[in-house]
Design a protein around this motif. Structure first.
Motif, short mmCIF file in Angstrom:
data_model
loop_
_atom_site.label_atom_id
_atom_site.label_comp_id
_atom_site.label_asym_id
_atom_site.label_seq_id
_atom_site.Cartn_x
_atom_site.Cartn_y
_atom_site.Cartn_z
N TRP A 65 0.87 -1.22 -0.03
CA TRP A 65 0.07 -0.12 0.07
C TRP A 65 0.76 1.37 -0.01
CZ3 TRP A 65 1.21 2.49 4.70
CH2 TRP A 65 1.66 1.47 5.78
N TYR A 66 2.01 1.03 0.02
CA TYR A 66 3.25 2.22 0.07
C TYR A 66 4.33 1.80 -0.54
CZ TYR A 66 5.28 6.14 2.17
OH TYR A 66 6.28 7.43 2.29
N PRO A 67 4.96 2.54 -1.41
CA PRO A 67 6.13 2.08 -2.00
C PRO A 67 7.26 1.70 -0.95
CG PRO A 67 5.37 3.97 -3.01
CD PRO A 67 4.75 3.82 -2.00
N LEU A 68 7.36 2.33 0.16
CA LEU A 68 8.41 1.70 1.03
C LEU A 68 8.20 0.50 1.78
CD1 LEU A 68 8.67 4.75 0.54
CD2 LEU A 68 9.93 5.20 2.69
N VAL A 69 7.13 -0.07 1.52
CA VAL A 69 6.93 -1.33 2.32
C VAL A 69 7.53 -2.48 1.86
CG1 VAL A 69 4.78 -3.10 2.68
CG2 VAL A 69 4.35 -0.47 3.04
N CYS A 70 7.87 -3.29 2.59
CA CYS A 70 8.67 -4.49 2.36
C CYS A 70 7.90 -5.54 1.83
CB CYS A 70 9.60 -4.93 3.50
SG CYS A 70 10.67 -6.45 3.48
N PRO A 71 8.08 -6.10 0.96
CA PRO A 71 7.04 -7.21 0.30
C PRO A 71 7.15 -8.23 1.54
CG PRO A 71 8.64 -6.68 -1.43
CD PRO A 71 9.15 -6.11 0.01
N PRO A 72 5.61 -8.54 1.97
CA PRO A 72 5.36 -9.55 3.12
C PRO A 72 5.66 -11.21 2.45
CG PRO A 72 3.52 -8.82 2.27
CD PRO A 72 4.46 -8.15 1.45
N LEU A 73 6.08 -11.70 3.72
CA LEU A 73 6.05 -13.05 3.41
C LEU A 73 4.68 -13.80 3.39
CD1 LEU A 73 7.91 -15.82 3.28
CD2 LEU A 73 8.13 -15.67 5.57
N VAL A 74 3.83 -13.29 4.32
CA VAL A 74 2.29 -13.85 4.37
C VAL A 74 1.80 -13.43 3.39
CG1 VAL A 74 2.79 -13.69 6.87
CG2 VAL A 74 1.78 -11.83 5.85
N ASP A 75 0.35 -13.73 3.11
CA ASP A 75 -0.63 -13.58 2.13
C ASP A 75 -1.15 -12.18 2.39
OD1 ASP A 75 -2.86 -13.05 0.81
OD2 ASP A 75 -3.36 -15.25 0.76
N PRO A 76 -0.93 -11.24 1.34
CA PRO A 76 -1.41 -10.00 1.77
C PRO A 76 -2.80 -9.63 2.11
CG PRO A 76 -1.13 -10.35 -0.71
CD PRO A 76 -0.43 -11.55 0.11
N ASP A 77 -3.53 -10.75 2.05
CA ASP A 77 -5.01 -10.55 2.53
C ASP A 77 -5.05 -10.96 3.93
OD1 ASP A 77 -6.10 -9.78 -0.33
OD2 ASP A 77 -6.16 -11.93 -0.72
N THR A 78 -4.09 -11.16 4.47
CA THR A 78 -4.10 -11.67 5.98
C THR A 78 -4.44 -10.21 6.66
OG1 THR A 78 -2.60 -13.31 5.60
CG2 THR A 78 -2.75 -12.61 8.05
N PRO A 79 -5.50 -10.43 7.48
CA PRO A 79 -5.90 -9.09 8.36
C PRO A 79 -4.64 -8.61 9.05
CG PRO A 79 -7.51 -10.74 8.69
CD PRO A 79 -6.21 -11.60 7.97
N ALA A 80 -4.41 -7.13 9.00
CA ALA A 80 -3.59 -6.67 9.54
C ALA A 80 -3.30 -6.68 10.91
CB ALA A 80 -3.36 -5.11 9.24
N TRP A 81 -4.72 -6.70 11.74
CA TRP A 81 -4.84 -7.02 13.14
C TRP A 81 -5.63 -8.03 13.49
CZ3 TRP A 81 -6.42 -1.39 15.14
CH2 TRP A 81 -5.33 -0.39 15.06
N ALA A 82 -5.13 -8.79 14.35
CA ALA A 82 -5.98 -9.99 14.84
C ALA A 82 -5.45 -10.52 16.30
CB ALA A 82 -5.79 -11.02 13.76
N LEU A 83 -6.39 -10.86 17.01
CA LEU A 83 -6.27 -11.64 18.39
C LEU A 83 -6.63 -12.66 18.60
CD1 LEU A 83 -5.83 -9.55 21.78
CD2 LEU A 83 -6.89 -11.79 21.61
N GLU A 84 -5.70 -13.91 19.04
CA GLU A 84 -6.32 -15.05 19.15
C GLU A 84 -5.70 -15.78 20.32
OE1 GLU A 84 -4.87 -18.05 15.97
OE2 GLU A 84 -3.93 -16.24 15.27
N ASP A 85 -6.34 -16.83 21.00
CA ASP A 85 -5.75 -17.51 21.85
C ASP A 85 -5.27 -18.83 21.55
OD1 ASP A 85 -7.14 -15.82 23.25
OD2 ASP A 85 -8.89 -17.16 23.86
N ARG A 86 -4.01 -19.19 21.89
CA ARG A 86 -3.38 -20.57 21.49
C ARG A 86 -2.82 -21.18 22.50
NH1 ARG A 86 0.55 -18.79 16.40
NH2 ARG A 86 -1.07 -17.75 15.12
N GLU A 87 -3.89 -22.03 23.20
CA GLU A 87 -3.56 -22.85 24.33
C GLU A 87 -3.27 -21.86 25.47
OE1 GLU A 87 -0.32 -25.62 23.23
OE2 GLU A 87 -1.63 -26.77 22.05
#
Length: 376
Positions: free
Chosen positions: A207-229
């Motif tokens: 979304w901005y030219p200075l952004v480093c190409p991500p390893l994750v899928d770009p459609d992954t929500p930018a914010w999320a909170l989850e419980d893991r055990e």
């Protein structure tokens, strides 16, 4: 960071009409020379407004002497080289995705320990995902990356590695360093049609030219909170006040509720692929995490990688100073001591330059905040 809005521009040659890099542009074309000198002067004037202007006088003088002997693409790469002179200045330079007339292969590449791989490909090239990049322009990909490295604005070596994939797939930049833009995967030639920079950015979620190409899928929500055990994990991929209608205060409230509900042994702030944003917006979340760390010694983990940079690096520093947080992952792309808050400058030809406007000095200079290990 602000979104880029720029009109299409032209450097003179297109992918279809560009001469071979070994054939110099006509030195008798005084209009071309004058236009390039105007660009060079404008770049130097813009760099002079930097909080600590880089010393590029000698390098610029060398380019000035050769300006009539360069192809359009080679001149562009020389401007890139002038803008990417030093570490801790990753907000200053000429970025491929800021240039709407450039074209890129619609591939996302990533450097793993075992080599460069295609991690995403736009239709109809999805079958290329997972294949190893063995050569570009007839040279081993590592050699091409080494040639391109001086063109890449960076804060640390890690951020240069994170940003290199964009340069590796930009056909004009490859021609500019003297290579035919030809791609080999697993030792076999592969034909991939390039797309305009804007289309590439939309597909890749950059979304901005200075952004480093991500390893994750770009459609992954930018914010999320989850419980893991027995852990609470907060994905935090952009430093903003609001994302998808959720405010930073609401995210902090969700954290409080999750900690009460789970009674976790670990609370993880996942800052991987977070290119930054507005440092001030993070204060609410930072304060809540400091409280969690005080109440749960040893629980706070900060997960980072080569694309954790800019304001995201500042968040890491703000959490490390008052807590016993453990940093896990790669060395960060960002440096806590850096020049940031870039502004755009459009050169006479239309080439877009970014120039830092502010000095950040929160401690450390190598991606390891305060000298602490940045990766375990």
């Amino acid at each position: 960071m602000a979104l880029l809005v720029a009109a299409p521009v032209a450097h003179g040659c297109t992918a279809a009409t560009a001469p071979h890099p070994d054939v110099p542009a006509a030195t008798t074309d005084t209009a071309v020379v004058a236009d390039r000198l105007a660009d060079l002067d404008a770049l130097l004037d813009a760099l002079a407004t930097h909080p600590d202007p880089p010393d590029v006088a000698a390098a610029a003088a060398d380019v000035r002497q050769r300006v009539g002997d360069l192809t359009d693409e080679a001149f562009l790469t020389e401007l890139m080289r002038l803008g990417a002179t030093r570490p801790q200045d990753g907000h200053t330079g000429i970025f491929p995705l800021a240039q709407p007339d450039l074209e890129l292969w619609p591939l996302r590449l990533y450097a793993f320990e075992e080599g460069w791989r295609v991690i995403a490909a736009a239709p109809p090239h999805q079958s290329l995902v997972g294949r190893e990049v063995t050569a570009i322009g007839g040279l081993p990909v590592d050699e091409v990356a080494a040639r391109l490295r001086p063109l890449v604005p960076h804060d640390t070596d890690a951020s240069a590695l994170g940003r290199l994939p964009q340069h590796l797939v930009t056909t004009a930049v490859l021609r500019g360093i003297g290579l035919d833009p030809a791609l080999e995967l697993d030792g076999q030639a592969v034909d991939v049609a390039p797309v305009p920079a804007g289309a590439y950015a939309d597909w890749a979620g950059i979304w901005y030219p200075l952004v480093c190409p991500p390893l994750v899928d770009p459609d992954t929500p930018a914010w999320a909170l989850e419980d893991r055990e027995d852990a609470v994990v907060i994905r935090y991929r952009v430093v903003q006040a609001r994302v998808d209608g959720v405010t930073i205060t609401q995210l902090a409230d969700e954290l409080d509720a999750a900690v009460d509900r789970v009674d976790p042994a670990a609370v993880v702030l996942d800052l991987r692929d977070n290119p930054g944003g507005d440092t001030g917006t993070a204060r609410v979340l930072v304060d809540r995490l400091i409280e969690v760390a005080d109440e749960r010694p040893g629980a706070l983990r900060l997960l980072v990688n080569r694309c954790t940079s800019s304001a995201a690096t500042n968040v890491v520093v703000q959490l490390l100073e008052p807590t016993d947080a453990t940093v896990v992952g790669e060395v960060m792309g960002g440096s806590p001591t850096m020049w940031g808050d870039a502004r755009e400058v459009t050169l006479p030809s239309g080439t877009v330059l970014h120039v830092a406007t502010r000095t950040w000095a929160l401690g450390g200079d190598d991606g390891a905040p305060g000298g602490a290990p940045a990766g375990l």
